[in-house]
Design a protein around this motif. Structure first.
Motif, PDB file in Angstrom:
ATOM      1  N   ALA A 149       0.860  -1.177   0.000  1.00  0.00           N
ATOM      2  CA  ALA A 149       0.000   0.000   0.000  1.00  0.00           C
ATOM      3  C   ALA A 149       0.902   1.235   0.000  1.00  0.00           C
ATOM      4  N   THR A 150       0.441   2.279  -0.663  1.00  0.00           N
ATOM      5  CA  THR A 150       1.235   3.502  -0.728  1.00  0.00           C
ATOM      6  C   THR A 150       0.447   4.677  -0.174  1.00  0.00           C
ATOM      7  N   MET A 151       1.199   5.667   0.275  1.00  0.00           N
ATOM      8  CA  MET A 151       0.589   6.888   0.791  1.00  0.00           C
ATOM      9  C   MET A 151       1.508   8.039   0.403  1.00  0.00           C
ATOM     10  N   LYS A 152       0.936   9.071  -0.171  1.00  0.00           N
ATOM     11  CA  LYS A 152       1.742  10.223  -0.540  1.00  0.00           C
ATOM     12  C   LYS A 152       1.733  11.219   0.615  1.00  0.00           C
ATOM     13  N   ARG A 153       2.939  11.709   0.915  1.00  0.00           N
ATOM     14  CA  ARG A 153       3.089  12.723   1.958  1.00  0.00           C
ATOM     15  C   ARG A 153       4.006  13.790   1.376  1.00  0.00           C
ATOM     16  N   GLY A 154       3.386  14.841   0.878  1.00  0.00           N
ATOM     17  CA  GLY A 154       4.157  15.877   0.204  1.00  0.00           C
ATOM     18  C   GLY A 154       4.766  15.314  -1.066  1.00  0.00           C
ATOM     19  N   ARG A 155       6.068  15.424  -1.211  1.00  0.00           N
ATOM     20  CA  ARG A 155       6.760  14.891  -2.374  1.00  0.00           C
ATOM     21  C   ARG A 155       7.140  13.424  -2.207  1.00  0.00           C
ATOM     22  N   GLU A 156       6.968  12.904  -0.990  1.00  0.00           N
ATOM     23  CA  GLU A 156       7.335  11.522  -0.714  1.00  0.00           C
ATOM     24  C   GLU A 156       6.184  10.569  -1.026  1.00  0.00           C
ATOM     25  N   LYS A 157       6.533   9.379  -1.451  1.00  0.00           N
ATOM     26  CA  LYS A 157       5.561   8.306  -1.612  1.00  0.00           C
ATOM     27  C   LYS A 157       6.016   7.184  -0.694  1.00  0.00           C
ATOM     28  N   LEU A 158       5.249   6.958   0.347  1.00  0.00           N
ATOM     29  CA  LEU A 158       5.599   5.949   1.347  1.00  0.00           C
ATOM     30  C   LEU A 158       4.991   4.606   0.963  1.00  0.00           C
ATOM     31  N   HIS A 159       5.748   3.538   1.185  1.00  0.00           N
ATOM     32  CA  HIS A 159       5.307   2.184   0.848  1.00  0.00           C
ATOM     33  C   HIS A 159       5.196   1.358   2.118  1.00  0.00           C
ATOM     34  N   PHE A 160       4.097   0.622   2.233  1.00  0.00           N
ATOM     35  CA  PHE A 160       3.848  -0.220   3.396  1.00  0.00           C
ATOM     36  C   PHE A 160       3.391  -1.595   2.923  1.00  0.00           C
ATOM     37  N   LEU A 161       3.827  -2.635   3.623  1.00  0.00           N
ATOM     38  CA  LEU A 161       3.327  -3.969   3.322  1.00  0.00           C
ATOM     39  C   LEU A 161       1.854  -4.035   3.691  1.00  0.00           C
ATOM     40  N   ASN A 162       1.068  -4.677   2.866  1.00  0.00           N
ATOM     41  CA  ASN A 162      -0.340  -4.886   3.151  1.00  0.00           C
ATOM     42  C   ASN A 162      -0.480  -6.304   3.701  1.00  0.00           C
ATOM     43  N   PRO A 163      -0.691  -6.462   4.994  1.00  0.00           N
ATOM     44  CA  PRO A 163      -0.690  -7.799   5.592  1.00  0.00           C
ATOM     45  C   PRO A 163      -1.911  -8.646   5.256  1.00  0.00           C
ATOM     46  N   VAL A 164      -3.005  -8.039   4.814  1.00  0.00           N
ATOM     47  CA  VAL A 164      -4.245  -8.796   4.588  1.00  0.00           C
ATOM     48  C   VAL A 164      -4.078  -9.849   3.492  1.00  0.00           C
ATOM     49  N   PRO A 165      -3.651  -9.485   2.276  1.00  0.00           N
ATOM     50  CA  PRO A 165      -3.514 -10.543   1.267  1.00  0.00           C
ATOM     51  C   PRO A 165      -2.407 -11.535   1.603  1.00  0.00           C
ATOM     52  N   ILE A 166      -1.375 -11.089   2.296  1.00  0.00           N
ATOM     53  CA  ILE A 166      -0.302 -12.001   2.704  1.00  0.00           C
ATOM     54  C   ILE A 166      -0.848 -13.014   3.701  1.00  0.00           C
ATOM     55  N   HIS A 167      -1.679 -12.560   4.625  1.00  0.00           N
ATOM     56  CA  HIS A 167      -2.313 -13.453   5.601  1.00  0.00           C
ATOM     57  C   HIS A 167      -3.255 -14.434   4.893  1.00  0.00           C
ATOM     58  N   ASP A 168      -4.025 -13.928   3.915  1.00  0.00           N
ATOM     59  CA  ASP A 168      -4.933 -14.795   3.172  1.00  0.00           C
ATOM     60  C   ASP A 168      -4.166 -15.895   2.439  1.00  0.00           C
ATOM     61  N   LEU A 169      -3.039 -15.523   1.835  1.00  0.00           N
ATOM     62  CA  LEU A 169      -2.207 -16.522   1.164  1.00  0.00           C
ATOM     63  C   LEU A 169      -1.699 -17.562   2.155  1.00  0.00           C
ATOM     64  N   ALA A 170      -1.280 -17.100   3.311  1.00  0.00           N
ATOM     65  CA  ALA A 170      -0.783 -18.022   4.330  1.00  0.00           C
ATOM     66  C   ALA A 170      -1.872 -19.000   4.755  1.00  0.00           C
ATOM     67  N   GLU A 171      -3.084 -18.495   4.932  1.00  0.00           N
ATOM     68  CA  GLU A 171      -4.182 -19.375   5.337  1.00  0.00           C
ATOM     69  C   GLU A 171      -4.499 -20.403   4.263  1.00  0.00           C
ATOM     70  N   ARG A 172      -4.480 -19.969   2.995  1.00  0.00           N
ATOM     71  CA  ARG A 172      -4.831 -20.885   1.908  1.00  0.00           C
ATOM     72  C   ARG A 172      -3.759 -21.918   1.630  1.00  0.00           C
ATOM     73  N   TRP A 173      -2.490 -21.544   1.714  1.00  0.00           N
ATOM     74  CA  TRP A 173      -1.426 -22.436   1.282  1.00  0.00           C
ATOM     75  C   TRP A 173      -0.611 -23.004   2.439  1.00  0.00           C
ATOM     76  N   ILE A 174      -0.075 -22.160   3.275  1.00  0.00           N
ATOM     77  CA  ILE A 174       0.820 -22.627   4.330  1.00  0.00           C
ATOM     78  C   ILE A 174       0.054 -23.371   5.407  1.00  0.00           C
ATOM     79  N   ASP A 175      -1.038 -22.803   5.874  1.00  0.00           N
ATOM     80  CA  ASP A 175      -1.806 -23.420   6.957  1.00  0.00           C
ATOM     81  C   ASP A 175      -2.342 -24.792   6.565  1.00  0.00           C
TER      82      ASP A 175
END
Length: 78
Positions: A29-55
């Protein structure tokens, strides 16, 4: 972006392309703050993948460990 590129053997453009693909896949996920574009991991789809495959594989292992524990505890009670 500068912080992400530090320590990587990749160009800034290559990192930007990778981030765009991850953002398109909704893994970042990204968020713009002035001239900066901040990037963050989105845990929801990563968690969904873990539940479907790893679990799915983890459940079998946990069940086997649980059965082993029951068997071992049962033998020590005799």
């Amino acid at each position: 972006m500068g912080e992400l590129c530090e320590g990587l053997d990749m160009t800034r453009q290559a990192v930007a392309k990778h981030l765009a693909i991850l953002e398109e896949a909704n893994l970042v996920a990204t968020m713009k703050r002035g001239r900066e574009k901040l990037h963050f991991l989105n845990p929801v789809p990563i968690h969904d993948l873990a539940e479907r495959w790893i679990d799915k594989y983890e459940r079998t292992r946990l069940r086997a460990l649980g059965d082993l524990k029951k068997n071992l505890e049962g033998r020590s009670d005799e």
